[in-house]
Write an enzyme that holds these catalytic residues in place. Structure first.
Site, short mmCIF file in Angstrom:
data_model
loop_
_atom_site.label_atom_id
_atom_site.label_comp_id
_atom_site.label_asym_id
_atom_site.label_seq_id
_atom_site.Cartn_x
_atom_site.Cartn_y
_atom_site.Cartn_z
N ASP A 24 55.75 32.61 15.05
CA ASP A 24 57.20 32.53 14.97
C ASP A 24 57.68 32.56 13.53
O ASP A 24 58.62 33.30 13.19
CB ASP A 24 57.70 31.26 15.66
CG ASP A 24 57.43 31.28 17.16
OD1 ASP A 24 57.06 32.35 17.68
OD2 ASP A 24 57.57 30.23 17.81
N TYR A 203 43.87 33.74 19.86
CA TYR A 203 43.89 32.35 20.32
C TYR A 203 42.46 31.99 20.77
O TYR A 203 41.54 32.81 20.70
CB TYR A 203 44.88 32.19 21.47
CG TYR A 203 46.28 32.61 21.13
CD1 TYR A 203 47.03 31.89 20.20
CD2 TYR A 203 46.87 33.73 21.72
CE1 TYR A 203 48.33 32.27 19.87
CE2 TYR A 203 48.16 34.12 21.40
CZ TYR A 203 48.89 33.39 20.47
OH TYR A 203 50.16 33.77 20.14
N GLY A 282 49.89 37.09 19.72
CA GLY A 282 51.29 36.70 19.59
C GLY A 282 52.21 37.89 19.38
O GLY A 282 52.12 38.90 20.07
N GLU A 283 53.11 37.79 18.40
CA GLU A 283 54.10 38.85 18.18
C GLU A 283 53.99 39.49 16.81
O GLU A 283 53.95 40.72 16.70
CB GLU A 283 55.52 38.30 18.37
CG GLU A 283 56.59 39.36 18.16
CD GLU A 283 57.96 38.94 18.65
OE1 GLU A 283 58.96 39.37 18.04
OE2 GLU A 283 58.06 38.21 19.64
N ASP A 284 53.93 38.71 15.74
CA ASP A 284 53.98 39.30 14.41
C ASP A 284 52.79 40.23 14.16
O ASP A 284 52.96 41.39 13.78
CB ASP A 284 54.02 38.21 13.34
CG ASP A 284 54.24 38.78 11.95
OD1 ASP A 284 55.23 39.50 11.75
OD2 ASP A 284 53.40 38.52 11.07
N SER A 285 51.57 39.76 14.38
CA SER A 285 50.41 40.60 14.15
C SER A 285 50.34 41.75 15.15
O SER A 285 49.82 42.83 14.85
CB SER A 285 49.11 39.78 14.19
OG SER A 285 48.93 39.18 15.46
#
Length: 391
Positions: A24, A203, A282-285
């Site tokens: 985030d 994760y 996740g989202e950013d990577s």
């Protein structure tokens, strides 16, 4: 560049509660820098966990979290209780459904004109996103209206986060015959012929040891780069180690492991560019892997009742559209297994066999989506239109 705290009211401010450790804040810090660089306007970023911020922005170590300070055009401030009494910005962004402090909401309601209030949502490729993007939600008590802004793929969404010059930097890195070689040499790697480099950012992954065992016993020499993080304990189990630390290099069969320190965002981009296959989370990577133009596997953030699989399947469907059946089947099976629906080790051979074709597809995907407006561009346009409509 670091400077002292800004005393003027910024044009933009972003609120970020760190829920997923780095994901985030990674998006928010990247967006804040992008807005500051391309608009020249002041940007303030509120972060609750200063220690996590330091992992991706080491320069923040020279800032007093309470007083704040400016790095790369962004005023960094710690979100603490009681919340500081500051003048709200012209555009207030609450990221990923966090709740703006009540005292700041009251200040927003007093501001004339009222700020443009944006709820920046998580990225999704699901069909319903375009229908909800930009929807307005009036506050039940205050004269404020929130608008939902959904990053996404294609028209009718908020687009993907991509700063100007990103692909040019990538191409310069890859186009320099010494670039990748020097990057690897600094980490003690000199590639021979027919060797594969893989980055792993994930994760916790209980099925990882079996996959790494398959790589150890495989016919192709592989170099695995793992930044310190949540998956490192599973990597250690695969190598029969009680633990692993930054700088460790371990070889077992055809697999050689390199444990890297957690890096800043520009350094992580270079890791993605240097590798032939990237495991991201996740989202950013996940977004950065798409801009890297390399084959990748996405470990999506798990949600209750496995609701995250709807998002996973939506992206798989969009990403594999037009791919030949063997590539589409192999990617879909491996990604599902990597996310808990199947055995990654069993799905690996078919996935490995189509990696050359997936590499070409990844490069084409990056080029085609770079032709579309990015998230910051669409956000600036949306907010400009909102201010004009309100005026």
């Amino acid at each position: 560049m670091t400077s002292t705290s800004s005393t003027s009211t910024p044009t933009w401010e972003i609120f970020c509660l760190i829920v997923d450790n780095f994901g985030d804040i990674g998006v928010c810090w990247r967006l804040a820098r992008d807005l500051a660089a391309r608009t020249g306007a002041g940007v303030r970023l509120w972060v609750d966990d200063w220690a996590v911020l330091l992992r991706i922005c080491p320069a923040a170590g020279g800032i007093d979290p309470v007083a704040g300070g400016v790095i790369a055009g962004v005023e960094l401030r710690q979100w603490a209780e009681p919340f500081p009494a500051v003048e709200p910005a012209a555009v207030v962004i609450e990221a990923f459904a966090c709740e703006i402090p009540e005292t700041h909401l009251q200040a927003m309601a007093r501001r004339q004109p009222a700020p443009v209030w944006i709820n920046l949502e998580y990225l999704s490729a699901e069909d319903w996103v375009a229908g909800c993007h930009g929807m307005a939600s009036p506050h039940p008590r205050l004269p404020l209206t929130k608008h939902f802004f959904f990053p996404g793929l294609g028209g009718g969404t908020g687009g993907l986060l991509r700063e100007p010059g990103l692909l040019a930097r990538r191409d310069a890195f890859l186009g320099d015959r010494r670039g990748r070689g020097e990057w690897l040499a600094r980490r003690g790697v000199r590639l021979g012929t027919d060797e594969t480099c893989v980055s792993l950012f994930a994760y916790e992954q209980p099925s990882l040891p079996a996959l790494l065992q398959a790589w150890m016993q495989g016919p192709r020499r592989m170099h695995l780069f793992v930044p310190e993080g949540r998956v490192l304990a599973d990597v250690a189990r695969a190598f029969g180690r009680g633990g692993l630390g930054v700088g460790d290099a371990v070889r077992n069969g055809a697999l050689e492991l390199h444990v890297l320190p957690f890096t800043d965002q520009d350094g992580y981009d270079e890791l993605l560019w240097a590798c032939d296959l990237n495991f991201v989370r996740g989202e950013d990577s996940f977004v950065r892997a798409q801009w890297a133009g390399r084959p990748f596997a996405w470990h999506i953030y798990p949600q209750q009742d496995e609701a995250h699989f709807d998002k996973l399947e939506a992206f798989i469907a969009r990403y594999t559209a037009g791919l030949p059946v063997p590539e589409k089947t192999a990617l879909s099976a491996f990604w599902r297994a990597w996310n808990g629906r199947g055995d990654p080790a069993a799905a690996w051979p078919a996935f490995a066999a189509v990696l050359p074709a997936l590499g070409r597809h990844a490069a084409e995907w990056s080029v085609s989506h770079a032709a579309q407006p990015d998230l910051a561009t669409r956000l600036v346009e949306f907010c400009s239109h909102s201010r004009a409509s309100a005026g």
